[in-house]
Design a protein around this motif. Structure first.
Motif, short mmCIF file in Angstrom:
data_model
loop_
_atom_site.label_atom_id
_atom_site.label_comp_id
_atom_site.label_asym_id
_atom_site.label_seq_id
_atom_site.Cartn_x
_atom_site.Cartn_y
_atom_site.Cartn_z
N THR A 168 0.84 -1.19 0.00
CA THR A 168 0.00 0.00 0.00
C THR A 168 0.88 1.24 0.00
O THR A 168 1.92 1.28 0.65
CB THR A 168 -0.91 0.03 1.24
OG1 THR A 168 -0.11 0.15 2.42
CG2 THR A 168 -1.74 -1.23 1.32
N SER A 169 0.47 2.27 -0.72
CA SER A 169 1.33 3.44 -0.85
C SER A 169 0.52 4.72 -0.91
O SER A 169 -0.47 4.80 -1.62
CB SER A 169 2.20 3.34 -2.12
OG SER A 169 3.02 4.48 -2.27
N ASP A 170 0.98 5.70 -0.14
CA ASP A 170 0.50 7.07 -0.29
C ASP A 170 1.59 7.95 -0.89
O ASP A 170 1.51 9.17 -0.83
CB ASP A 170 0.03 7.64 1.06
CG ASP A 170 1.14 7.62 2.11
OD1 ASP A 170 2.27 7.20 1.79
OD2 ASP A 170 0.87 8.04 3.25
N SER A 172 4.64 8.35 0.10
CA SER A 172 5.45 9.02 1.11
C SER A 172 6.74 8.24 1.33
O SER A 172 6.95 7.15 0.77
CB SER A 172 4.67 9.11 2.42
OG SER A 172 4.42 7.81 2.92
N HIS A 195 -2.67 1.98 -4.54
CA HIS A 195 -3.01 3.31 -4.02
C HIS A 195 -4.50 3.54 -4.20
O HIS A 195 -5.05 3.36 -5.29
CB HIS A 195 -2.23 4.40 -4.77
CG HIS A 195 -2.61 5.79 -4.36
ND1 HIS A 195 -2.20 6.34 -3.16
CD2 HIS A 195 -3.36 6.74 -4.98
CE1 HIS A 195 -2.67 7.57 -3.07
NE2 HIS A 195 -3.38 7.84 -4.16
N PHE A 197 -7.30 6.27 -4.29
CA PHE A 197 -7.35 7.72 -4.51
C PHE A 197 -8.77 8.24 -4.32
O PHE A 197 -9.75 7.50 -4.39
CB PHE A 197 -6.84 8.08 -5.91
CG PHE A 197 -7.71 7.57 -7.04
CD1 PHE A 197 -8.72 8.35 -7.56
CD2 PHE A 197 -7.49 6.30 -7.59
CE1 PHE A 197 -9.52 7.89 -8.58
CE2 PHE A 197 -8.29 5.82 -8.61
CZ PHE A 197 -9.31 6.62 -9.12
N VAL A 284 -5.24 5.11 7.66
CA VAL A 284 -5.30 4.13 6.58
C VAL A 284 -4.70 2.80 7.04
O VAL A 284 -5.29 1.73 6.85
CB VAL A 284 -4.56 4.65 5.33
CG1 VAL A 284 -4.44 3.55 4.29
CG2 VAL A 284 -5.31 5.84 4.74
#
Length: 303
Positions: A168-170, A172, A195, A197, A284
């Motif tokens: 999982t990625s935001d 950052s 991701h 959105f 999250v």
């Protein structure tokens, strides 16, 4: 990424970071035990099996570890727990250390992880949905926030090695660290960068919802490209990273994804609290831990 200490498959067996299994010896912990054993064998790493005689509320509740103030009874409880762990892991085929300790569960797990130079902590949670939040709000949640090495929370049976890993990625730095750690631990797996959105700007009266979503997807695609371009990864791993963008709540989306893709590992990162000890999971990450059907690995920031 070229640091051998980050890769459990590098070096001689005695130099490889150990896998720590935190178990309560109950049937619900069997899945975590099987996964910890599978990973130790895969990496040819030592396995440390830990049961904690509770000094308070926590993960350990099995009758074999029943709390007693009597010294003789406590020694007997320790021996029963040790015999049980040795019996359950008799066919480990990796260097094995069995430890039975007394204390607050999360603090004891963290102390043993440091003392045994472990590179991964493996534990499990109950499958009763009505209890999931309470369980994650106690020992597992504390470990996820404070563990200095990756924490693997096991829900599924260990039928095979992890062949697919979803990160999982935001976009950052803590998400970058999670992707790099997953690539180091599972270099042969296929990777999905996930991701969730939303709309890139507040919806106004009369605005087309689908157009707004398309704009959100386009913005996320550009962020993902920049994120991957700036993330050092082995070429072989980078060639196997695919992108999945989805609109909506990440916890619910990943719950559905886990139901459709059993056996896939979900990886997420934590960030350090500003000015405070410990880690910040974020809304999250907490939601993914609470709702995901899959195994979830929580990766801390670099120490």
């Amino acid at each position: 990424m070229n640091d051998p200490s980050a890769d459990p498959a590098a070096g001689h067996p005695q130099d490889r970071p150990a896998v720590l299994l935190a178990t309560d010896l109950s049937p619900r912990s069997d899945r975590a035990m099987d996964r910890a054993l599978q990973l130790a064998r895969q990496w040819q790493a030592p396995l440390v099996a830990l049961a904690v005689l509770p000094g308070g509320a926590g993960l350990i509740s099995h009758p074999v570890l029943a709390l007693s103030s009597d010294a003789v009874a406590e020694r007997a409880a320790r021996r029963r727990a040790e015999r049980r762990l040795h019996a359950d892991l008799a066919d480990a085929r990796v260097p094995l250390a069995v430890r039975v300790e007394r204390g607050e569960v999360a603090a004891t797990v963290l102390a043993v992880a440091r003392a045994e130079h472990c590179g991964l902590v493996v534990t499990g949670v109950a499958r009763h949905e009505s209890l999931a939040r309470a369980l994650l709000g106690s020992t597992v949640d504390t470990l996820a926030r404070r563990c200095p090495v990756p924490l693997l929370v096991v829900r599924e049976r260990a039928r095979a090695a992890y062949a697919q890993v979803l990160v999982t990625s935001d976009f950052s730095e803590h998400a970058r660290r999670a992707l790099q750690a997953a690539a180091a631990l599972f270099p042969e797996a296929g990777f999905t960068l996930f991701h969730a959105f939303g709309n890139p700007y507040p919806l106004l009266a009369g605005m087309d919802v689908e157009q707004a979503r398309q704009a959100g997807r386009a913005a996320a695609e550009e962020q993902a490209r920049l994120f991957l371009d700036a993330t050092p990864l082995p070429l072989a791993v980078r060639s196997r990273v695919r992108l999945r963008l989805a609109y909506g709540d990440p916890g619910l989306l990943l719950r559905e994804h886990g139901a459709e893709h059993p056996g896939e590992l979900i990886v997420l990162g934590t960030q350090r609290r500003s000015g405070l000890t410990g880690l910040l999971l974020g809304s999250v990450a907490e939601r993914v831990l609470e709702l995901a059907e899959s195994d979830v690995m929580v990766v801390p920031p670099e120490q």
